[in-house]
Design a protein around this motif. Structure first.
Motif, PDB file in Angstrom:
ATOM      1  N   MET A   1       0.718  -1.355  -0.021  1.00 45.43           N
ATOM      2  CA  MET A   1       0.051   0.230  -0.009  1.00 45.43           C
ATOM      3  C   MET A   1       0.951   1.357  -0.105  1.00 45.43           C
ATOM      4  SD  MET A   1      -2.459   0.812   2.757  1.00 45.43           S
ATOM      5  CE  MET A   1      -3.742  -0.277   2.011  1.00 45.43           C
ATOM      6  N   ARG A   2       0.913   2.758  -0.997  1.00 47.89           N
ATOM      7  CA  ARG A   2       1.655   3.229  -1.196  1.00 47.89           C
ATOM      8  C   ARG A   2       1.272   4.302   0.065  1.00 47.89           C
ATOM      9  NH1 ARG A   2      -0.641   5.955  -6.031  1.00 47.89           N
ATOM     10  NH2 ARG A   2       0.535   7.431  -4.685  1.00 47.89           N
ATOM     11  N   PRO A   3       2.365   5.014   0.709  1.00 48.88           N
ATOM     12  CA  PRO A   3       2.260   5.697   1.748  1.00 48.88           C
ATOM     13  C   PRO A   3       1.225   6.828   2.070  1.00 48.88           C
ATOM     14  CG  PRO A   3       4.945   5.775   1.121  1.00 48.88           C
ATOM     15  CD  PRO A   3       3.694   5.673   0.264  1.00 48.88           C
ATOM     16  N   GLY A   4       0.582   7.683   0.514  1.00 39.83           N
ATOM     17  CA  GLY A   4      -0.830   7.859   0.924  1.00 39.83           C
ATOM     18  C   GLY A   4      -1.325   7.226   1.481  1.00 39.83           C
ATOM     19  N   LEU A   5      -1.878   6.270   0.881  1.00 40.24           N
ATOM     20  CA  LEU A   5      -3.477   5.381   1.538  1.00 40.24           C
ATOM     21  C   LEU A   5      -2.985   4.786   2.941  1.00 40.24           C
ATOM     22  CD1 LEU A   5      -3.445   3.342  -1.647  1.00 40.24           C
ATOM     23  CD2 LEU A   5      -4.686   4.963  -1.252  1.00 40.24           C
ATOM     24  N   TYR A   6      -1.295   4.956   3.382  1.00 35.84           N
ATOM     25  CA  TYR A   6      -1.551   4.180   4.658  1.00 35.84           C
ATOM     26  C   TYR A   6      -1.865   5.882   5.431  1.00 35.84           C
ATOM     27  CZ  TYR A   6       0.725  -0.072   4.013  1.00 35.84           C
ATOM     28  OH  TYR A   6       1.480  -1.637   4.543  1.00 35.84           O
ATOM     29  N   TRP A   7      -1.456   6.894   4.988  1.00 33.24           N
ATOM     30  CA  TRP A   7      -1.300   8.129   4.818  1.00 33.24           C
ATOM     31  C   TRP A   7      -3.374   8.830   5.362  1.00 33.24           C
ATOM     32  CZ3 TRP A   7      -4.092  13.471   5.428  1.00 33.24           C
ATOM     33  CH2 TRP A   7      -3.173  14.061   6.660  1.00 33.24           C
ATOM     34  N   LEU A   8      -4.192   8.846   4.869  1.00 32.47           N
ATOM     35  CA  LEU A   8      -5.436   8.546   4.547  1.00 32.47           C
ATOM     36  C   LEU A   8      -6.162   7.639   5.565  1.00 32.47           C
ATOM     37  CD1 LEU A   8      -5.944   8.844   0.977  1.00 32.47           C
ATOM     38  CD2 LEU A   8      -6.403  10.647   3.002  1.00 32.47           C
ATOM     39  N   ALA A   9      -5.768   6.417   5.629  1.00 32.85           N
ATOM     40  CA  ALA A   9      -6.189   5.455   6.316  1.00 32.85           C
ATOM     41  C   ALA A   9      -6.008   5.763   7.758  1.00 32.85           C
ATOM     42  CB  ALA A   9      -5.648   3.978   6.350  1.00 32.85           C
ATOM     43  N   SER A  10      -4.797   6.593   8.323  1.00 33.19           N
ATOM     44  CA  SER A  10      -4.736   6.606   9.296  1.00 33.19           C
ATOM     45  C   SER A  10      -5.932   7.093   9.536  1.00 33.19           C
ATOM     46  CB  SER A  10      -4.158   6.922   9.966  1.00 33.19           C
ATOM     47  OG  SER A  10      -3.417   8.307   9.514  1.00 33.19           O
ATOM     48  N   LEU A  11      -6.449   8.192   9.710  1.00 37.68           N
ATOM     49  CA  LEU A  11      -8.011   9.534   9.902  1.00 37.68           C
ATOM     50  C   LEU A  11      -9.104   8.248  10.638  1.00 37.68           C
ATOM     51  CD1 LEU A  11      -7.027  12.189   6.979  1.00 37.68           C
ATOM     52  CD2 LEU A  11      -6.700  12.123   9.141  1.00 37.68           C
ATOM     53  N   LEU A  12      -9.065   6.891   9.910  1.00 37.55           N
ATOM     54  CA  LEU A  12      -9.854   6.420  10.608  1.00 37.55           C
ATOM     55  C   LEU A  12     -10.001   6.061  12.122  1.00 37.55           C
ATOM     56  CD1 LEU A  12     -10.163   3.502   7.311  1.00 37.55           C
ATOM     57  CD2 LEU A  12     -12.098   5.455   7.677  1.00 37.55           C
ATOM     58  N   VAL A  13      -9.280   6.250  12.593  1.00 37.72           N
ATOM     59  CA  VAL A  13      -8.821   6.381  13.450  1.00 37.72           C
ATOM     60  C   VAL A  13      -9.665   7.924  14.201  1.00 37.72           C
ATOM     61  CG1 VAL A  13      -7.672   6.744  15.434  1.00 37.72           C
ATOM     62  CG2 VAL A  13      -6.525   5.093  14.285  1.00 37.72           C
ATOM     63  N   PHE A  14      -9.536   7.960  13.858  1.00 35.41           N
ATOM     64  CA  PHE A  14     -10.672   9.374  14.508  1.00 35.41           C
ATOM     65  C   PHE A  14     -12.363   8.847  14.937  1.00 35.41           C
ATOM     66  CE2 PHE A  14      -7.567  12.159  12.320  1.00 35.41           C
ATOM     67  CZ  PHE A  14      -6.323  11.532  13.823  1.00 35.41           C
ATOM     68  N   PRO A  15     -12.796   8.700  13.486  1.00 38.07           N
ATOM     69  CA  PRO A  15     -14.537   8.230  14.207  1.00 38.07           C
ATOM     70  C   PRO A  15     -14.535   7.080  15.226  1.00 38.07           C
ATOM     71  CG  PRO A  15     -13.957   7.698  12.002  1.00 38.07           C
ATOM     72  CD  PRO A  15     -12.772   8.505  12.198  1.00 38.07           C
TER      73      PRO A  15
END
Length: 450
Positions: A1-15
């Protein structure tokens, strides 16, 4: 997985973390989409505040403790809120209705346009490259708020005293991904616009008619989307600020606004607004003061103020304490003496502000909500709270511009962005207080007024 996708996926922690608050008993009557949007805002605010606290006490950032800490704090808040009874389930319309269909199509087109503009680079702000991005990179590399970086006199243009939520969130995502992802950072504009779109209608529907809720949601999302694309806000703190402000307002004009649980949830969102940009603090103070004065009994006003201001006091107090102890800043940067004004600049300010707003698609993001407000039926009393906040903010920004002898250039690059909260304020003022009629699934009863 590209770093950008990891970066965006990490935002799922918030909800996921914030859902422990937004899914607690008092909010079970809200639609799933609204609870997820509210949870995302709460989770990001709690985690960012923890990152500031870790920096204050000298604990390096690490992803597992930060996530674990955010979950524990959200669980504690959710447990406290669950002591209050569940809100009344007002249901949802049995049929979508033409207003909701049209509103949904307009909102979907706006989010798609914002996404395309962001992907093409047309909505990307230079501030991401010169300001937000470098700070987030430095914080992630240092695994803390980097006082040495912020203290460098050659980097004073980075505004060391700016509140930390956006850079903290970007740094957290960079820790997960292994590096800062520039393209993913710009995607926060359409993502937050989409989150606001899916969450706002459900909040509004509990306090106004389906037609008004659809109109207000469309005016807000389309107005902010158009302004954001024209003013190039992708990757900056503007959309997080507007996301927090709009959801907090939707709660405070709602049918449940007098309940302590709704006020505390709104307070957490207001804390997010104050932590996103400096402009969030006058918004929080105006909202708190006018809400406590207009929608609470005199003996309860101090409790209302504590619920609405408490999260902001903790987050901003921690941030300012960090700046003072590290010798980086003492309070927010100013624009000269508070009482040294240039009243002769008022005509220039008025003309420049009007011209700057007109340049954003001929002022349509502001004019349509204003017309909607002008056409609202009586009574006007429910609209006085958001109108009062809008007038207070406008006066404050004019007062701020009066501190510079010739603020025309300053206004040209700032006015459209700092006046953007007027879009949801005017739209909400136009729709609030409309009747909530109709039959609902499983009930057949006619609802009362919001």
């Amino acid at each position: 997985m590209r770093p950008g996708l990891y970066w965006l996926a990490s935002l799922l922690v918030f909800p996921l973390a914030g859902s422990l608050v937004s899914f607690s008993r008092p909010f079970r009557a809200l639609p799933l989409s609204s609870r997820l949007a509210l949870g995302a805002g709460v989770g990001a605010f709690i985690l960012s505040t923890l990152m500031t606290i870790f920096s204050l006490i000298g604990v390096p950032w690490s992803v597992p403790p930060l996530i674990g800490g955010a979950v524990l704090v959200c669980a504690a808040i959710g447990r406290r809120l669950s002591l209050e009874s569940a809100g009344e389930d007002r249901g949802v319309s049995a049929a979508p209705g033409v207003y909701r269909v049209v509103g949904t199509l307009l909102v979907a087109a706006t989010v798609a346009n914002a996404t395309l503009a962001t992907v093409a680079g047309g909505a990307t702000s230079a501030d991401l490259i010169t300001f937000w991005g470098p700070k987030a990179q430095a914080f992630a590399a240092a695994r803390t708020i980097d006082a040495a970086f912020l203290s460098d006199p050659l980097l004073d243009y980075l505004h060391p005293s700016y509140p930390p939520l956006v850079t903290n969130v970007f740094a957290f995502a960079s820790l997960v991904a292994g590096r800062f992802a520039w393209g993913a950072a710009t995607a926060t504009f359409p993502l937050l616009l989409a989150a606001l779109a899916v969450g706002l209608w459900g909040l509004l529907r509990r306090s106004m008619s389906a037609a008004s809720a659809s109109a207000v949601a469309a005016l807000v999302v389309c107005g902010l989307g158009l302004l954001g694309t024209e003013a190039n806000i992708a990757g900056t703190g503007e959309m997080p600020l507007l996301f927090y402000e709009t959801l907090a307002l939707a709660l405070l004009v709602g049918a449940d606004a007098t309940k302590p649980s709704a006020q505390l949830l709104a307070g957490l969102l207001l804390g997010g607004a104050a932590s996103a940009k400096i402009e969030g603090l006058p918004f929080v103070l105006a909202v708190t003061g006018l809400f406590a004065w207009s929608r609470s009994q005199s003996g309860q006003r101090w409790r209302v103020c504590v619920r609405l201001l408490g999260p902001t006091a903790v987050a901003i107090g921690t941030w300012l304490a960090y700046g003072a102890l590290e010798g980086v800043f003492r309070g927010y940067e100013g624009y000269g003496s508070l009482l040294k004004l240039y009243p002769e600049a008022l005509p220039t300010i008025t003309e420049s502000v009007a011209y700057s707003l007109w340049l954003i698609a001929y002022g349509m993001p502001f004019l349509f909500p204003l017309v909607f407000l002008a056409l609202r039926p009586r009574p006007w009393r429910p609209a006085l709270f958001p109108i009062g906040v809008a007038v207070t903010l406008a006066c404050f920004y004019f007062f701020t511009y009066l501190h510079v002898p010739d603020p025309a250039e300053w206004i040209s690059w700032s006015a459209a962005r700092i006046f953007s909260p007027l879009i949801p304020l005017l739209a909400l003022a136009g729709g609030i207080g409309s009747p909530v009629p109709g039959r609902f699934e499983g009930s057949g009863e006619v609802e009362g007024h919001g």
